[in-house]
Design a protein around this motif. Structure first.
Motif, PDB file in Angstrom:
ATOM      1  N   PHE A  17     -87.167   6.241  18.500  1.00 37.45           N
ATOM      2  CA  PHE A  17     -86.933   5.882  19.902  1.00 37.45           C
ATOM      3  C   PHE A  17     -87.591   4.554  20.265  1.00 37.45           C
ATOM      4  N   THR A  18     -88.618   4.186  19.534  1.00 37.18           N
ATOM      5  CA  THR A  18     -89.249   2.888  19.796  1.00 37.18           C
ATOM      6  C   THR A  18     -88.244   1.746  19.553  1.00 37.18           C
ATOM      7  N   ASP A  19     -87.285   1.946  18.629  1.00 33.79           N
ATOM      8  CA  ASP A  19     -86.248   0.921  18.385  1.00 33.79           C
ATOM      9  C   ASP A  19     -85.350   0.793  19.614  1.00 33.79           C
TER      10      ASP A  19
ATOM     11  N   GLN B 214     -97.148  10.571  11.386  1.00 32.27           N
ATOM     12  CA  GLN B 214     -98.423  10.005  11.822  1.00 32.27           C
ATOM     13  C   GLN B 214     -98.737  10.460  13.246  1.00 32.27           C
ATOM     14  N   LEU B 215     -97.701  10.418  14.095  1.00 35.12           N
ATOM     15  CA  LEU B 215     -97.884  10.874  15.473  1.00 35.12           C
ATOM     16  C   LEU B 215     -98.346  12.331  15.487  1.00 35.12           C
ATOM     17  N   GLY B 216     -97.668  13.185  14.735  1.00 27.53           N
ATOM     18  CA  GLY B 216     -98.008  14.610  14.724  1.00 27.53           C
ATOM     19  C   GLY B 216     -99.425  14.858  14.235  1.00 27.53           C
TER      20      GLY B 216
ATOM     21  N   TYR C  69     -97.311  10.414  25.042  1.00 32.62           N
ATOM     22  CA  TYR C  69     -97.089   9.484  23.912  1.00 32.62           C
ATOM     23  C   TYR C  69     -95.806   8.694  24.086  1.00 32.62           C
ATOM     24  N   SER C  70     -95.190   8.768  25.281  1.00 36.36           N
ATOM     25  CA  SER C  70     -94.059   7.911  25.615  1.00 36.36           C
ATOM     26  C   SER C  70     -93.702   8.141  27.075  1.00 36.36           C
ATOM     27  N   ASN C  71     -92.748   7.365  27.564  1.00 32.91           N
ATOM     28  CA  ASN C  71     -92.193   7.602  28.907  1.00 32.91           C
ATOM     29  C   ASN C  71     -90.680   7.447  28.779  1.00 32.91           C
ATOM     30  N   ILE C  72     -90.099   8.358  27.972  1.00 31.85           N
ATOM     31  CA  ILE C  72     -88.699   8.235  27.578  1.00 31.85           C
ATOM     32  C   ILE C  72     -87.766   8.297  28.794  1.00 31.85           C
ATOM     33  N   SER C  73     -88.197   8.946  29.867  1.00 30.18           N
ATOM     34  CA  SER C  73     -87.365   9.049  31.078  1.00 30.18           C
ATOM     35  C   SER C  73     -87.294   7.715  31.815  1.00 30.18           C
ATOM     36  N   ARG C  74     -88.245   6.833  31.564  1.00 30.44           N
ATOM     37  CA  ARG C  74     -88.378   5.542  32.252  1.00 30.44           C
ATOM     38  C   ARG C  74     -88.561   5.716  33.765  1.00 30.44           C
TER      39      ARG C  74
ATOM     40  N   ALA D 111     -88.242  19.295  21.959  1.00 27.41           N
ATOM     41  CA  ALA D 111     -88.619  20.051  20.760  1.00 27.41           C
ATOM     42  C   ALA D 111     -87.673  19.865  19.577  1.00 27.41           C
ATOM     43  N   ALA D 112     -86.394  19.564  19.833  1.00 27.93           N
ATOM     44  CA  ALA D 112     -85.423  19.488  18.731  1.00 27.93           C
ATOM     45  C   ALA D 112     -85.252  18.075  18.190  1.00 27.93           C
ATOM     46  N   GLY D 113     -86.025  17.103  18.698  1.00 28.49           N
ATOM     47  CA  GLY D 113     -85.929  15.725  18.203  1.00 28.49           C
ATOM     48  C   GLY D 113     -86.752  15.534  16.936  1.00 28.49           C
ATOM     49  N   GLY D 114     -86.807  14.281  16.478  1.00 31.60           N
ATOM     50  CA  GLY D 114     -87.536  13.981  15.250  1.00 31.60           C
ATOM     51  C   GLY D 114     -89.011  14.330  15.352  1.00 31.60           C
TER      52      GLY D 114
ATOM     53  N   PHE E 272     -93.126   8.241   8.093  1.00 29.34           N
ATOM     54  CA  PHE E 272     -94.384   7.846   8.715  1.00 29.34           C
ATOM     55  C   PHE E 272     -94.485   7.970  10.228  1.00 29.34           C
ATOM     56  N   VAL E 273     -93.456   7.586  10.966  1.00 31.62           N
ATOM     57  CA  VAL E 273     -93.640   7.477  12.425  1.00 31.62           C
ATOM     58  C   VAL E 273     -93.902   8.843  13.059  1.00 31.62           C
ATOM     59  N   THR E 274     -93.017   9.806  12.796  1.00 30.84           N
ATOM     60  CA  THR E 274     -93.202  11.104  13.441  1.00 30.84           C
ATOM     61  C   THR E 274     -94.382  11.863  12.823  1.00 30.84           C
TER      62      THR E 274
END
Ligand SMILES: NC(=O)c1ccc[n+]([C@@H]2O[C@H](COP(=O)([O-])OP(=O)(O)OC[C@H]3O[C@@H](n4cnc5c(N)ncnc54)[C@H](OP(=O)(O)O)[C@@H]3O)[C@@H](O)[C@H]2O)c1
Length: 324
Positions: free
Chosen positions: A41-43, A124-126, A235-240, A147-150, A120-122
């Motif tokens: 999602f960072t991409d 490392q976060l976990g 760890y994010s603000n995906i809703s913006r 819950a069902a995402g990466g 690595f991304v998910t």
């Protein structure tokens, strides 16, 4: 070489395949021929102009492939070696450079597998969220949004591996719930009713930890389901939606805490913390303990389709680009 370049911020259509010069490794770096690149999602955030990417740029922060060239001062890596790396962008390309310290040899069983591009991304976060940031103890209850995402896929499995209680999770559509349950979630709720459902499931006590990438109103409602001594980690603000910052008086009164994590910014602040987490992720995935949940593999030229599906929120698990 071919690479996906973003020359202006915007929708998935701004991801265009171009011919660009091959990068050369600098001191302490290697260059890799990329086989697989993870989609994160960072991409998407970088593509829309809401991240660290400054146009023109090549997105992509995790790859797997073959060492091509070794820069000055690099030891322990050699051309031809199969590796995975965390990169500072540039991963959606046939060749990328990476810091040698963030490049790890691949276990034999992962060579040529799309999952090698999602190590690595998910993970490392976990690893950091459960142990260092939220510091989840056995017996504590955890709610994770998306819950069902990466991210949810590996955190559910990590919790199970660490002997923690099965997690509570949320999804936008209950059709995704079965996937989340397979990966370590006990109960999965829709966003509309997660707060009442979680309070009912915990006898009105609430949860010890909320892991929240969504933000906005979901975050505001999540604070209300924290038990005493509970911690909410953003760890994010995906809703913006506008960031929700709890009032210090309110946190004191409720005896709860608010913490954050950014895998993109940590390397600048504490680079020595990163490599051990990459080695641990490689070991856990290589041993088959954690499956990063790859559900779709797109050719590099179809990176825009990968982003489109990702943002439509219909898919589960992890997306990968097959590069060369
Ligand atoms: N801080 C860090 O170091 C770090 C590292 C990795 C990822 N992240 C963050 O963690 C989140 C998940 O990342 P990911 O790459 O693994 O993605 P992902 O989990 O595979 O997909 C995003 C998930 O977010 C949920 N979601 C909730 N609200 C959404 C919205 N408004 N738009 C789109 N999706 C929404 C979607 O599920 P539903 O439709 O079921 O809600 C989807 O499962 C992202 O926000 C990402 O920025 C942070």
């Amino acid at each position: 070489m071919r690479a996906v370049v973003v020359t202006e911020y915007g929708g998935p259509e701004v991801l265009t395949l171009r011919d660009v010069p091959e990068p050369e490794p600098g001191p302490g770096e290697v260059s890799l021929t990329v086989a697989f690149a993870g989609v994160n999602f960072t991409d998407v955030r970088n593509r829309v102009g809401d991240g660290l990417g400054v146009v023109p740029f090549i997105p992509g922060v995790e790859v797997a492939g073959t060492v091509r060239q070794v820069g000055p001062g690099v030891e322990g890596l050699r051309p031809g070696q199969q590796v995975a790396a965390l990169t500072r962008g540039h991963g959606y390309a046939e060749v990328v450079t990476a810091a040698a310290g963030l490049t790890v040899p691949l276990p034999e069983n992962l060579i040529g597998k799309p999952a090698s591009g999602s190590m690595f991304v998910t993970m490392q976060l976990g690893l950091f969220l459960l142990r260092q940031v939220a510091r989840v103890l056995p017996g504590e209850t955890v709610l994770l949004h998306g819950a069902a995402g990466g991210v949810g896929t590996v955190i559910g499995q990590l919790a199970r591996h660490f002997g923690l209680r099965p997690l509570y999770g949320t999804v936008s559509d209950l059709a995704k719930a079965q996937f989340a349950r397979q990966n370590g979630f006990a109960q999965v709720y829709e966003y509309g009713r997660f707060d009442t459902a979680v309070l009912a499931a915990t006898g009105g006590r609430g949860v010890d930890v909320v892991l929240d990438p969504v933000g906005g109103q979901i975050r505001a409602r999540s604070f209300e389901v924290l038990a005493p001594f509970g911690r909410l980690v953003t760890y994010s603000n995906i809703s913006r939606e506008p960031e929700v910052v709890p009032d210090a008086n309110w946190m004191r009164a409720r005896c709860v805490g608010y913490a954050g994590f950014s895998g993109g910014q940590l390397p600048q602040r504490a680079p020595e913390l990163i490599r051990p987490s990459l080695l641990e992720a490689t070991e856990l995935i290589g041993a088959g303990v954690i499956d990063t949940g790859v559900t779709s593999v797109f050719p590099l030229a179809r990176a825009a389709d990968a982003h489109r599906q990702f943002e439509q929120r219909t898919a589960v698990g992890k997306f990968i680009l097959a590069v060369s």
